[in-house]
Design a protein around this motif. Structure first.
Motif, PDB file in Angstrom:
ATOM      1  N   MET A 308       0.328  -1.475  -0.164  1.00  0.00           N
ATOM      2  CA  MET A 308      -0.174  -0.130  -0.015  1.00  0.00           C
ATOM      3  C   MET A 308       0.571   0.851   0.119  1.00  0.00           C
ATOM      4  N   ILE A 309       2.124   1.065   0.651  1.00  0.00           N
ATOM      5  CA  ILE A 309       2.717   2.574   0.829  1.00  0.00           C
ATOM      6  C   ILE A 309       3.422   2.710  -1.044  1.00  0.00           C
ATOM      7  N   ALA A 310       3.976   1.414  -1.210  1.00  0.00           N
ATOM      8  CA  ALA A 310       4.898   1.960  -2.486  1.00  0.00           C
ATOM      9  C   ALA A 310       3.712   2.387  -3.492  1.00  0.00           C
ATOM     10  N   ALA A 311       2.500   1.580  -4.024  1.00  0.00           N
ATOM     11  CA  ALA A 311       1.664   2.063  -4.581  1.00  0.00           C
ATOM     12  C   ALA A 311       1.158   3.851  -4.433  1.00  0.00           C
ATOM     13  N   THR A 312       1.271   3.927  -3.044  1.00  0.00           N
ATOM     14  CA  THR A 312       1.165   5.106  -3.012  1.00  0.00           C
ATOM     15  C   THR A 312       0.981   6.311  -3.149  1.00  0.00           C
ATOM     16  N   ILE A 313       2.973   6.417  -2.831  1.00  0.00           N
ATOM     17  CA  ILE A 313       3.599   6.782  -3.329  1.00  0.00           C
ATOM     18  C   ILE A 313       3.617   6.898  -4.556  1.00  0.00           C
ATOM     19  N   LEU A 314       4.010   5.613  -5.511  1.00  0.00           N
ATOM     20  CA  LEU A 314       4.070   5.957  -7.213  1.00  0.00           C
ATOM     21  C   LEU A 314       2.718   6.206  -7.684  1.00  0.00           C
ATOM     22  N   PHE A 315       0.923   6.069  -7.837  1.00  0.00           N
ATOM     23  CA  PHE A 315       0.278   6.322  -8.808  1.00  0.00           C
ATOM     24  C   PHE A 315      -0.209   7.083  -8.002  1.00  0.00           C
ATOM     25  N   LEU A 331       1.937  20.829  -4.828  1.00  0.00           N
ATOM     26  CA  LEU A 331       2.890  20.563  -3.980  1.00  0.00           C
ATOM     27  C   LEU A 331       3.011  19.784  -3.166  1.00  0.00           C
ATOM     28  N   SER A 332       1.955  19.257  -2.646  1.00  0.00           N
ATOM     29  CA  SER A 332       1.592  18.531  -1.826  1.00  0.00           C
ATOM     30  C   SER A 332       2.249  17.383  -2.333  1.00  0.00           C
ATOM     31  N   PHE A 333       3.212  16.680  -3.317  1.00  0.00           N
ATOM     32  CA  PHE A 333       3.596  15.382  -4.099  1.00  0.00           C
ATOM     33  C   PHE A 333       5.007  15.069  -3.199  1.00  0.00           C
ATOM     34  N   GLN A 334       5.542  16.301  -4.047  1.00  0.00           N
ATOM     35  CA  GLN A 334       7.312  16.342  -3.196  1.00  0.00           C
ATOM     36  C   GLN A 334       6.867  16.026  -1.721  1.00  0.00           C
ATOM     37  N   PHE A 335       5.879  16.194  -0.948  1.00  0.00           N
ATOM     38  CA  PHE A 335       6.085  14.823   0.536  1.00  0.00           C
ATOM     39  C   PHE A 335       5.612  13.602   0.497  1.00  0.00           C
ATOM     40  N   LEU A 336       5.170  13.105  -0.300  1.00  0.00           N
ATOM     41  CA  LEU A 336       4.220  11.914  -0.269  1.00  0.00           C
ATOM     42  C   LEU A 336       5.203  10.688   0.122  1.00  0.00           C
ATOM     43  N   PRO A 337       6.539  10.594  -1.016  1.00  0.00           N
ATOM     44  CA  PRO A 337       6.388   9.304  -0.303  1.00  0.00           C
ATOM     45  C   PRO A 337       7.615   9.343   1.323  1.00  0.00           C
ATOM     46  N   ILE A 338       8.245  10.864   2.193  1.00  0.00           N
ATOM     47  CA  ILE A 338       8.569  10.819   3.169  1.00  0.00           C
ATOM     48  C   ILE A 338       7.119  10.122   4.025  1.00  0.00           C
ATOM     49  N   LEU A 339       5.562  10.596   3.966  1.00  0.00           N
ATOM     50  CA  LEU A 339       4.961  10.834   4.811  1.00  0.00           C
ATOM     51  C   LEU A 339       4.035   9.029   4.101  1.00  0.00           C
ATOM     52  N   SER A 340       4.506   8.550   3.371  1.00  0.00           N
ATOM     53  CA  SER A 340       4.006   7.132   3.177  1.00  0.00           C
ATOM     54  C   SER A 340       4.736   6.269   3.809  1.00  0.00           C
ATOM     55  N   VAL A 341       5.762   6.559   4.221  1.00  0.00           N
ATOM     56  CA  VAL A 341       7.240   5.366   4.506  1.00  0.00           C
ATOM     57  C   VAL A 341       6.692   5.310   6.243  1.00  0.00           C
ATOM     58  N   SER A 342       6.071   6.587   6.407  1.00  0.00           N
ATOM     59  CA  SER A 342       5.830   6.705   7.975  1.00  0.00           C
ATOM     60  C   SER A 342       5.145   5.944   8.684  1.00  0.00           C
ATOM     61  N   PHE A 343       4.680   5.189   7.621  1.00  0.00           N
ATOM     62  CA  PHE A 343       2.948   4.129   7.899  1.00  0.00           C
ATOM     63  C   PHE A 343       4.372   2.897   8.087  1.00  0.00           C
ATOM     64  N   ILE A 344       4.867   3.007   8.353  1.00  0.00           N
ATOM     65  CA  ILE A 344       6.074   1.174   7.387  1.00  0.00           C
ATOM     66  C   ILE A 344       6.078   0.603   9.532  1.00  0.00           C
ATOM     67  N   THR A 345       6.008   1.292  10.257  1.00  0.00           N
ATOM     68  CA  THR A 345       5.882   0.748  11.648  1.00  0.00           C
ATOM     69  C   THR A 345       4.592   0.063  12.015  1.00  0.00           C
TER      70      THR A 345
END
Length: 482
Positions: A308-315, A331-345
């Motif tokens: 889900m994290i990987a799909a969110t970042i890409l799509f 402008l929000s897209f630049q924050f998306l990878p870091i915000l998505s990875v925060s769900f990793i735990t």
């Protein structure tokens, strides 16, 4: 092997339990196109305020109902008395909060927002909406533990359609105002409140036995503190951004967070299905240690979380421009990878939290999340002050490992954990490092190129680590349907 019935019910709980949040995503194009940037930021603040009030008016009765249902389902008359007492208590709490907010709300808003945001009418509407949603949430949690996915599905679908219809009609009738969004939430909330009340009364009658709530305060109060700390961790950044900047930037940040809701949707629905299964296993076997039977749920949860994290970042950056025409929000897209990875735990956090609920050691939760909330507030305050929106994004990521470590330390005191570290630690960690490093050091390269590589990489890693489970599931499906 995870059963077909579990997969089916999990799918229903995942999809339809996520509909209240899904409505937020579907409404985004209408919000961004028919509201000013400033109003969109104000809406984010009002929704955050609603969620905070909901924590207090619910008083964690939703969690308590789930645990007590499992304990009392062999005693139907006692169970009816208990459930009836719970919903009457919720109505009383809601009435008290509504009255108090009417009297004290205006002054509290003046203190918090320095007179820039008024309590009436929208702040007061937030309180009433929170009361309605709290009641409905308790009933849907009861349905999950009763294993009644069909009614769960129809109730959430009703709420979803009603919210969308009223909000969209209101936005077109009253563009550039908050009338549509706020009344959409209030009126749909009243509808689901009435439905839940009818079902409660028809199934449990009207019985108020205060003794049925013995131990409720000791069980629920720590969870209320815990959930309020979760609110701080999840939403205080909007108020900090508003303090240093203006509601328009709150809107940009809130939009970026909403772009990650797909992860939350799937994860929340799966947890709603997993916890009752895990609790039943622990109750049946009377154990306080991990087993392979339970671990398979959390291992699978971790793999799905990564996907889900990987799909969110890409799509998500590919999909959003198809429906959102206001380019300010891109402008929000630049924050998306870091915000998505925060769900990793998230998968491990839920694994460590589960025994605290089941063994009624909820007193640990406020301790862990109070410490985390303090870190969140301090880090967010200074990061936003000096680095703006990027500071808030990095603060979210930095706090998650701190939170996980503290929870691991506390939960291990009451439950013996053993699991596959490759599936729950090493694989998520490798993927996180890959995403953070590529999006930081290779940020000048094409966004879709570097995140396509990350997406393919995590799919291959999951296949390699989970190949036995994948092949076993394929064999099961082949024998079942071919």
């Amino acid at each position: 092997m995870i059963s077909k019935h579990f997969l089916k019910s999990s799918l229903i709980y995942s999809i339809f339990g996520a509909l209240p949040l899904a409505s937020s995503i579907i409404l985004l194009p209408f919000y961004t196109n028919l509201l000013t940037n400033n109003d969109f930021g104000l809406l984010a603040i009002f929704i955050s305020f609603t969620l905070l009030i909901q924590v207090f008016v619910n008083f964690s009765f939703d969690s308590m109902v789930g645990i007590h249902y499992i304990e009392l389902k062999g005693q139907p008359e006692k169970l009816k008395k208990y459930i009836s007492t719970v919903y009457i208590t919720l109505i009383l709490i809601g009435a008290v909060f509504t009255a108090l907010s009417f009297i004290t709300g205006p002054q509290i808003f003046i203190w918090i927002f320095k007179g820039q945001i008024a309590f009436f009418p929208y702040g007061f509407m937030c309180v009433i909406t929170a009361v309605f949603n709290s009641f409905f949430k308790t009933y849907t949690f009861l349905l999950i533990n009763q294993q009644r996915p069909i009614r769960f599905m129809w109730l959430n679908l009703f709420n979803f359609i009603l919210t969308l219809f009223i909000s969209i009609v209101g936005l077109y009738l009253y563009p550039q105002t908050l009338i549509g969004p706020m009344y959409g939430r209030l009126l749909s909330g009243s509808g689901i409140f009435l439905l839940a009340l009818i079902y409660f009364i028809s199934e449990s009658g009207i019985q108020f036995k205060l003794k049925e709530l013995k131990g409720a305060v000791s069980f629920c109060a720590p969870i209320v503190v815990y959930l309020s700390m979760i609110w701080v961790i999840s939403y205080i950044d909007r108020f900090i951004i508003n303090y240093f900047n203006d509601p328009a930037l709150v809107g940009i940040f809130d939009f970026s967070v909403k772009c990650t809701l797909l992860i939350d949707f799937v994860h929340g629905g799966l947890i709603s299905a997993i916890y009752p299964k895990v609790y039943s296993i622990w109750k049946e076997k009377n154990i306080k240690h991990s087993t392979s039977e339970v671990n398979k749920y959390f291992h699978s949860l971790s793999a799905l979380n990564l996907l889900m994290i990987a799909a969110t970042i890409l799509f998500i950056p590919l999909i959003v421009p198809l429906v959102v025409t206001n380019e300010n929000y891109y402008l929000s897209f630049q924050f998306l990878p870091i915000l998505s990875v925060s769900f990793i735990t998230r998968a491990m956090m839920n694994m460590y939290i589960a025994p605290l609920y089941f063994f009624k050691k909820t007193i640990i939760l406020p301790k862990v999340f109070f410490i985390t909330a303090v870190f969140q507030f301090i880090i967010s305050f200074f990061m936003v002050k000096y680095f703006g929106l990027w500071g808030s994004v990095w603060a979210i990521l930095l706090v998650k490992p701190i939170q996980l470590i503290i929870m691991w330390y506390e939960s291990n005191k009451i439950f013996k954990f053993s699991f596959n570290p490759v599936k729950l630690i090493y694989l998520p960690l490798i993927y996180s490092i890959l995403v953070i490093s590529t999006n930081y050091f290779l940020k000048d390269l094409n966004y879709y190129l570097i995140n396509s590589i990350s997406f393919i990489s995590v799919c291959l890693l999951i296949f390699f680590v989970y190949k036995n489970e994948i092949f076993s599931s394929l064999d099961f499906l082949k024998k079942k349907y071919l």
